[in-house]
Enzyme design. Sequence first.
Site, PDB file in Angstrom:
ATOM      1  N   HIS A 131      -1.455  -1.285  -4.126  1.00 30.17           N
ATOM      2  CA  HIS A 131      -2.706  -0.898  -3.482  1.00 30.17           C
ATOM      3  C   HIS A 131      -2.710   0.624  -3.280  1.00 30.17           C
ATOM      4  O   HIS A 131      -1.804   1.183  -2.660  1.00 30.17           O
ATOM      5  CB  HIS A 131      -2.789  -1.626  -2.141  1.00 30.17           C
ATOM      6  CG  HIS A 131      -4.052  -1.441  -1.382  1.00 30.17           C
ATOM      7  ND1 HIS A 131      -5.173  -2.226  -1.572  1.00 30.17           N
ATOM      8  CD2 HIS A 131      -4.384  -0.564  -0.388  1.00 30.17           C
ATOM      9  CE1 HIS A 131      -6.127  -1.853  -0.728  1.00 30.17           C
ATOM     10  NE2 HIS A 131      -5.681  -0.836  -0.004  1.00 30.17           N
ATOM     11  N   HIS A 181      -8.531   1.337  -3.688  1.00 32.70           N
ATOM     12  CA  HIS A 181      -9.409   1.124  -2.527  1.00 32.70           C
ATOM     13  C   HIS A 181     -10.128   2.442  -2.264  1.00 32.70           C
ATOM     14  O   HIS A 181      -9.532   3.397  -1.760  1.00 32.70           O
ATOM     15  CB  HIS A 181      -8.546   0.684  -1.346  1.00 32.70           C
ATOM     16  CG  HIS A 181      -9.304   0.488  -0.080  1.00 32.70           C
ATOM     17  ND1 HIS A 181      -8.681   0.233   1.133  1.00 32.70           N
ATOM     18  CD2 HIS A 181     -10.635   0.498   0.195  1.00 32.70           C
ATOM     19  CE1 HIS A 181      -9.590   0.100   2.076  1.00 32.70           C
ATOM     20  NE2 HIS A 181     -10.784   0.269   1.536  1.00 32.70           N
ATOM     21  N   ASP A 237      -6.471  -6.139   4.899  1.00 33.64           N
ATOM     22  CA  ASP A 237      -5.856  -4.816   4.808  1.00 33.64           C
ATOM     23  C   ASP A 237      -5.865  -4.145   6.179  1.00 33.64           C
ATOM     24  O   ASP A 237      -6.939  -3.921   6.754  1.00 33.64           O
ATOM     25  CB  ASP A 237      -6.672  -3.984   3.799  1.00 33.64           C
ATOM     26  CG  ASP A 237      -6.106  -2.582   3.585  1.00 33.64           C
ATOM     27  OD1 ASP A 237      -5.021  -2.283   4.102  1.00 33.64           O
ATOM     28  OD2 ASP A 237      -6.774  -1.801   2.883  1.00 33.64           O
ATOM     29  N   SER A 294       0.848  -1.197   0.000  1.00 38.51           N
ATOM     30  CA  SER A 294       0.000   0.000   0.000  1.00 38.51           C
ATOM     31  C   SER A 294       0.879   1.242   0.000  1.00 38.51           C
ATOM     32  O   SER A 294       1.665   1.450   0.926  1.00 38.51           O
ATOM     33  CB  SER A 294      -0.905   0.008   1.229  1.00 38.51           C
ATOM     34  OG  SER A 294      -1.424   1.312   1.424  1.00 38.51           O
ATOM     35  N   MET A 332      -8.988   8.433  -0.053  1.00 39.31           N
ATOM     36  CA  MET A 332      -9.803   8.879   1.096  1.00 39.31           C
ATOM     37  C   MET A 332     -10.288  10.299   0.857  1.00 39.31           C
ATOM     38  O   MET A 332      -9.528  11.134   0.351  1.00 39.31           O
ATOM     39  CB  MET A 332      -8.951   8.861   2.371  1.00 39.31           C
ATOM     40  CG  MET A 332      -8.292   7.534   2.640  1.00 39.31           C
ATOM     41  SD  MET A 332      -7.288   7.620   4.133  1.00 39.31           S
ATOM     42  CE  MET A 332      -6.496   6.010   4.117  1.00 39.31           C
ATOM     43  N   MET A 388     -12.222   4.704  -0.367  1.00 42.28           N
ATOM     44  CA  MET A 388     -12.824   5.032   0.934  1.00 42.28           C
ATOM     45  C   MET A 388     -13.446   6.410   0.785  1.00 42.28           C
ATOM     46  O   MET A 388     -12.992   7.398   1.384  1.00 42.28           O
ATOM     47  CB  MET A 388     -11.729   5.007   2.021  1.00 42.28           C
ATOM     48  CG  MET A 388     -11.255   3.602   2.345  1.00 42.28           C
ATOM     49  SD  MET A 388      -9.715   3.560   3.286  1.00 42.28           S
ATOM     50  CE  MET A 388      -8.535   3.646   1.955  1.00 42.28           C
ATOM     51  N   ASP A 395      -4.794   3.772  -1.766  1.00 37.37           N
ATOM     52  CA  ASP A 395      -5.854   4.132  -0.822  1.00 37.37           C
ATOM     53  C   ASP A 395      -6.375   5.534  -1.124  1.00 37.37           C
ATOM     54  O   ASP A 395      -5.639   6.513  -1.006  1.00 37.37           O
ATOM     55  CB  ASP A 395      -5.313   4.102   0.608  1.00 37.37           C
ATOM     56  CG  ASP A 395      -5.098   2.686   1.100  1.00 37.37           C
ATOM     57  OD1 ASP A 395      -6.051   1.892   1.033  1.00 37.37           O
ATOM     58  OD2 ASP A 395      -3.978   2.376   1.543  1.00 37.37           O
ATOM     59  N   MET A 397     -11.374  -5.629   5.975  1.00 39.26           N
ATOM     60  CA  MET A 397     -10.533  -4.667   6.703  1.00 39.26           C
ATOM     61  C   MET A 397     -10.160  -5.267   8.061  1.00 39.26           C
ATOM     62  O   MET A 397     -11.033  -5.722   8.814  1.00 39.26           O
ATOM     63  CB  MET A 397     -11.272  -3.344   6.925  1.00 39.26           C
ATOM     64  CG  MET A 397     -11.496  -2.506   5.681  1.00 39.26           C
ATOM     65  SD  MET A 397     -10.001  -2.111   4.744  1.00 39.26           S
ATOM     66  CE  MET A 397      -9.032  -1.189   5.956  1.00 39.26           C
TER      67      MET A 397
HETATM   68  C1  DX5 Z   1      -6.191   1.904   5.820  1.00 35.56           C
HETATM   69  C2  DX5 Z   1      -5.800   1.547   4.415  1.00 35.56           C
HETATM   70  C3  DX5 Z   1      -4.678   0.595   4.332  1.00 35.56           C
HETATM   71  C4  DX5 Z   1      -3.376   1.104   4.895  1.00 35.56           C
HETATM   72  C5  DX5 Z   1      -2.692  -0.051   5.540  1.00 35.56           C
HETATM   73  O1  DX5 Z   1      -7.373   2.593   5.799  1.00 35.56           O
HETATM   74  O2  DX5 Z   1      -6.908   0.967   3.728  1.00 35.56           O
HETATM   75  O3  DX5 Z   1      -4.488   0.125   2.997  1.00 35.56           O
HETATM   76  O4  DX5 Z   1      -2.532   1.669   3.924  1.00 35.56           O
HETATM   77  O5  DX5 Z   1      -1.591   0.418   6.215  1.00 35.56           O
HETATM   78  P1  DX5 Z   1      -0.780  -0.485   7.239  1.00 35.56           P
HETATM   79  O6  DX5 Z   1      -0.301  -1.686   6.475  1.00 35.56           O
HETATM   80  O7  DX5 Z   1       0.313   0.418   7.692  1.00 35.56           O
HETATM   81  O8  DX5 Z   1      -1.725  -0.856   8.336  1.00 35.56           O
HETATM   82 ZN    ZN Z   2      -6.496   0.032   1.770  1.00 32.84          ZN
END
Ligand code: DX5
Ligand code: ZN
Length: 253
Positions: free
Chosen positions: A36, A69, A178, A11, A40, A71, A38, A140
Site C-alpha cells: 500500500h 492510495h 486503513d 503500508s 499525499m 490522497m 500512500d 478509512m
Molecule cells: C493514513 C494512510 C494509511 C497509513 C496507516 O492516511 O492512508 O495508509 O499508512 O498507518 P497506520 O497503520 O500506522 O495507522
Molecule cells: Zn492509505
Amino acid sequence: MDRGSVKIAPSILAADFARLGAQVIEAEQAGADRIHVDVMDGHFVPNLSMGAPIVQALRRVTHLPLETHLMISDPDSFLEEFAEAGSDSLLVHWEGNNNLHRTVQRAKALGKRVGVVINPATPAAVLEEILSDVQQVLVMTVNPGFGHQHFIHTTLPKIGRVRQMIERIKPGCDLEVDGGIDAETAPLTVAAGANVLVAGSAIFGDNGGVAAAMKRLGDSIKRGGWHARGHCHGSRWVCIEGGTIRPAPCGGA
Ligand code: DX5
Ligand code: ZN
C-alpha cells in the site's frame, strides 16, 4: 499462514525509507498480499508523502501488486503517471471529487484495478451508485493524512453496511480498511466484514521486525474469523449456527 480469504497490505508510510526496498522484500517474504503506497499532496490532507518515482522503484524489487492510495486534490492529473510507474490499483477518494464517475472511468481505461475510498465521517450510502464500477472499496478507519493514529471504533458498523451493499450489488468486490489496524483492531474489522487490511506502524514500526509483526497480525485475523461466526463465553466458544461448543480460539478473551 492461513488467514482464510483475508489479505494484508503493509503500508510503506511507516517503513524505514533508507531501507525501503529491503523492507518491502521482508514484507513479501513474510506473506504480504499487496503493498500500500500512500500519496499525499499537502492540500487534500495536511501532509506530504511520496509520488510516482517511489512506485517505479518498488516495481523493480517486488512481484506483489502495488496499490496507490491517492490522497490528492486532483487525482485525474496523476492517474496516468502512477499507471506508467507500475501501480496495479488506483484508489481515489469520494470526498472532494465532483466527477468521481469520470475519474473511475479514466482509471479503468488505463487497465488498472480501481477503488473508491471514504473517510470516517462519510456515510456508506454514497457508494451505492459507484460500486458496480469498482473492484475495491476502502473504508478509512482514521482521518487520512498520517500514520500511527488511533482506530476510530464508530467506523465498525459502517464496515458492516458496506459489506451488505457489496453482497447485494458487487459480490467479489474487496472491502479494505486503513488506519490504526493492529492485532487488537484487525479482528474487529474482519468480524465486521473487511477482507483486506492495510497496516503501517503495526508492521513496519514493530521492534520485533516485519516477519514477527506479520505473524501477530495474521494470528489476530484468524481470531476475527472465529468471532465472526460465533462468540467466546469465558473459555468456551459457541458457534452461531448449530450451537457448537469448543475451547475458545481466543483463549477466553
Ligand atoms: C493514513 C494512510 C494509511 C497509513 C496507516 O492516511 O492512508 O495508509 O499508512 O498507518 P497506520 O497503520 O500506522 O495507522
Ligand atoms: Zn492509505
